[in-house]
Design a protein around this motif. Structure first.
Motif, short mmCIF file in Angstrom:
data_model
loop_
_atom_site.label_atom_id
_atom_site.label_comp_id
_atom_site.label_asym_id
_atom_site.label_seq_id
_atom_site.Cartn_x
_atom_site.Cartn_y
_atom_site.Cartn_z
N MET A 34 0.86 -1.18 0.00
CA MET A 34 0.00 0.00 0.00
C MET A 34 0.89 1.22 0.00
SD MET A 34 -3.26 -0.90 2.45
CE MET A 34 -4.23 0.50 1.86
N GLY A 35 0.41 2.27 -0.64
CA GLY A 35 1.24 3.45 -0.75
C GLY A 35 0.45 4.74 -0.72
N TRP A 36 1.17 5.80 -0.44
CA TRP A 36 0.61 7.16 -0.49
C TRP A 36 1.27 7.92 -1.62
CZ3 TRP A 36 -3.47 8.84 2.20
CH2 TRP A 36 -3.85 8.14 3.34
N PHE A 37 0.44 8.61 -2.38
CA PHE A 37 0.90 9.43 -3.49
C PHE A 37 0.33 10.82 -3.29
CE2 PHE A 37 2.39 6.03 -6.36
CZ PHE A 37 1.87 4.92 -5.71
N ARG A 38 0.87 11.79 -4.00
CA ARG A 38 0.30 13.14 -3.95
C ARG A 38 0.43 13.81 -5.31
NH1 ARG A 38 4.70 16.20 0.03
NH2 ARG A 38 6.44 16.30 -1.49
N GLN A 39 -0.48 14.74 -5.54
CA GLN A 39 -0.45 15.49 -6.78
C GLN A 39 -0.84 16.93 -6.47
OE1 GLN A 39 -2.82 13.96 -10.03
NE2 GLN A 39 -1.55 15.03 -11.51
N ALA A 40 0.06 17.83 -6.78
CA ALA A 40 -0.19 19.26 -6.61
C ALA A 40 -0.66 19.83 -7.94
CB ALA A 40 1.09 19.95 -6.14
N PRO A 41 -1.37 20.94 -7.93
CA PRO A 41 -1.86 21.53 -9.18
C PRO A 41 -0.71 21.81 -10.14
CG PRO A 41 -2.91 22.56 -7.31
CD PRO A 41 -1.85 21.67 -6.75
N GLY A 42 -0.89 21.36 -11.38
CA GLY A 42 0.11 21.59 -12.41
C GLY A 42 1.31 20.68 -12.34
N LYS A 43 1.29 19.74 -11.42
CA LYS A 43 2.42 18.81 -11.28
C LYS A 43 1.96 17.37 -11.48
CE LYS A 43 5.18 21.70 -8.20
NZ LYS A 43 5.95 21.74 -6.92
N GLU A 44 2.92 16.51 -11.77
CA GLU A 44 2.62 15.10 -11.93
C GLU A 44 2.45 14.45 -10.55
OE1 GLU A 44 4.91 14.19 -16.16
OE2 GLU A 44 5.50 13.16 -14.34
N ARG A 45 1.70 13.36 -10.56
CA ARG A 45 1.56 12.60 -9.33
C ARG A 45 2.89 11.97 -8.96
NH1 ARG A 45 -2.84 8.25 -9.95
NH2 ARG A 45 -1.14 7.18 -11.05
N GLU A 46 3.21 11.97 -7.67
CA GLU A 46 4.46 11.39 -7.21
C GLU A 46 4.20 10.51 -6.00
OE1 GLU A 46 7.21 14.31 -5.72
OE2 GLU A 46 5.74 15.27 -4.43
N ILE A 47 5.03 9.50 -5.86
CA ILE A 47 4.90 8.64 -4.70
C ILE A 47 5.50 9.35 -3.49
CG2 ILE A 47 7.06 7.43 -5.17
CD1 ILE A 47 5.61 4.88 -4.07
N VAL A 48 4.84 9.21 -2.36
CA VAL A 48 5.30 9.81 -1.12
C VAL A 48 5.93 8.74 -0.23
CG1 VAL A 48 4.59 11.00 0.98
CG2 VAL A 48 3.54 11.60 -1.22
N ALA A 49 5.21 7.65 -0.04
CA ALA A 49 5.71 6.57 0.81
C ALA A 49 4.94 5.30 0.48
CB ALA A 49 5.54 6.90 2.29
N ALA A 50 5.58 4.17 0.70
CA ALA A 50 4.93 2.88 0.44
C ALA A 50 5.46 1.85 1.40
CB ALA A 50 5.16 2.44 -1.00
N ILE A 51 4.61 0.87 1.68
CA ILE A 51 5.00 -0.20 2.59
C ILE A 51 4.60 -1.54 2.00
CG2 ILE A 51 2.83 0.03 3.92
CD1 ILE A 51 4.53 -0.68 6.42
N SER A 52 5.52 -2.49 2.06
CA SER A 52 5.24 -3.83 1.55
C SER A 52 4.57 -4.65 2.64
CB SER A 52 6.54 -4.50 1.13
OG SER A 52 6.33 -5.88 0.89
N TRP A 53 3.45 -5.30 2.25
CA TRP A 53 2.77 -6.17 3.21
C TRP A 53 3.55 -7.46 3.43
CZ3 TRP A 53 -0.14 -2.31 3.98
CH2 TRP A 53 -1.28 -2.38 4.79
N ARG A 54 4.31 -7.86 2.44
CA ARG A 54 4.97 -9.16 2.50
C ARG A 54 6.19 -9.14 3.41
NH1 ARG A 54 5.32 -10.41 -3.87
NH2 ARG A 54 5.91 -8.22 -3.83
N ASP A 55 7.03 -8.09 3.31
CA ASP A 55 8.26 -8.09 4.09
C ASP A 55 8.45 -6.85 4.94
OD1 ASP A 55 10.23 -7.49 1.08
OD2 ASP A 55 8.92 -6.17 2.22
N GLY A 56 7.48 -5.94 4.89
CA GLY A 56 7.55 -4.74 5.71
C GLY A 56 8.49 -3.67 5.20
N ASN A 57 9.09 -3.89 4.03
CA ASN A 57 9.98 -2.86 3.48
C ASN A 57 9.22 -1.55 3.27
OD1 ASN A 57 12.26 -4.39 3.46
ND2 ASN A 57 12.16 -4.92 1.30
#
Length: 119
Positions: A34-57
């Motif tokens: 699962m992950g968090w992404f963000r998009q500001a006006p006029g900008k591309e969507r970018e990943i903020v943070a993500a966590i793996s369910w399988r290994d916790g990375n």
């Protein structure tokens, strides 16, 4: 079908904190990540943070590392994003997404929650 719902956005002054929550629900499924992404006006969507369910990375974008913390409650299919020391440049619509196929792509997305940081 899987539903993804975010909450916790709002208006905060620079230097303040917010905590976002995201819960996935629906028919039987298994998260790969699962992950968090963000998009500001006029900008591309970018990943903020993500966590793996399988290994916790955990992965953080350079711009938020040390200020944001992602965590999860696997039993509740919920992921959190604690955001501290917020900056005006963190202002964006924040989206949560889940990868249920384990193929490295996020296939279910929430509607987003707005975070506005005033200077």
């Amino acid at each position: 079908q899987v539903q993804v719902v975010e909450s916790g956005g709002g208006l905060v002054q620079a230097g303040g904190s917010l905590r976002l929550s995201c819960t996935a629900s629906g028919r039987s499924f298994r998260h790969s990540a699962m992950g968090w992404f963000r998009q500001a006006p006029g900008k591309e969507r970018e990943i903020v943070a993500a966590i793996s369910w399988r290994d916790g990375n955990i992965h953080y974008a350079d711009s938020v590392r040390g200020r944001f913390t992602i965590s999860s409650d696997n039993a509740k299919n919920t992921v959190y994003l604690q955001m501290n020391s917020l900056k005006p440049e963190d202002t964006a619509n924040y989206y949560c997404a889940t990868d249920t196929l384990g193929q490295g792509t996020y296939n279910y997305w929430g509607q987003g929650t707005q975070v506005t940081v005033s200077s």
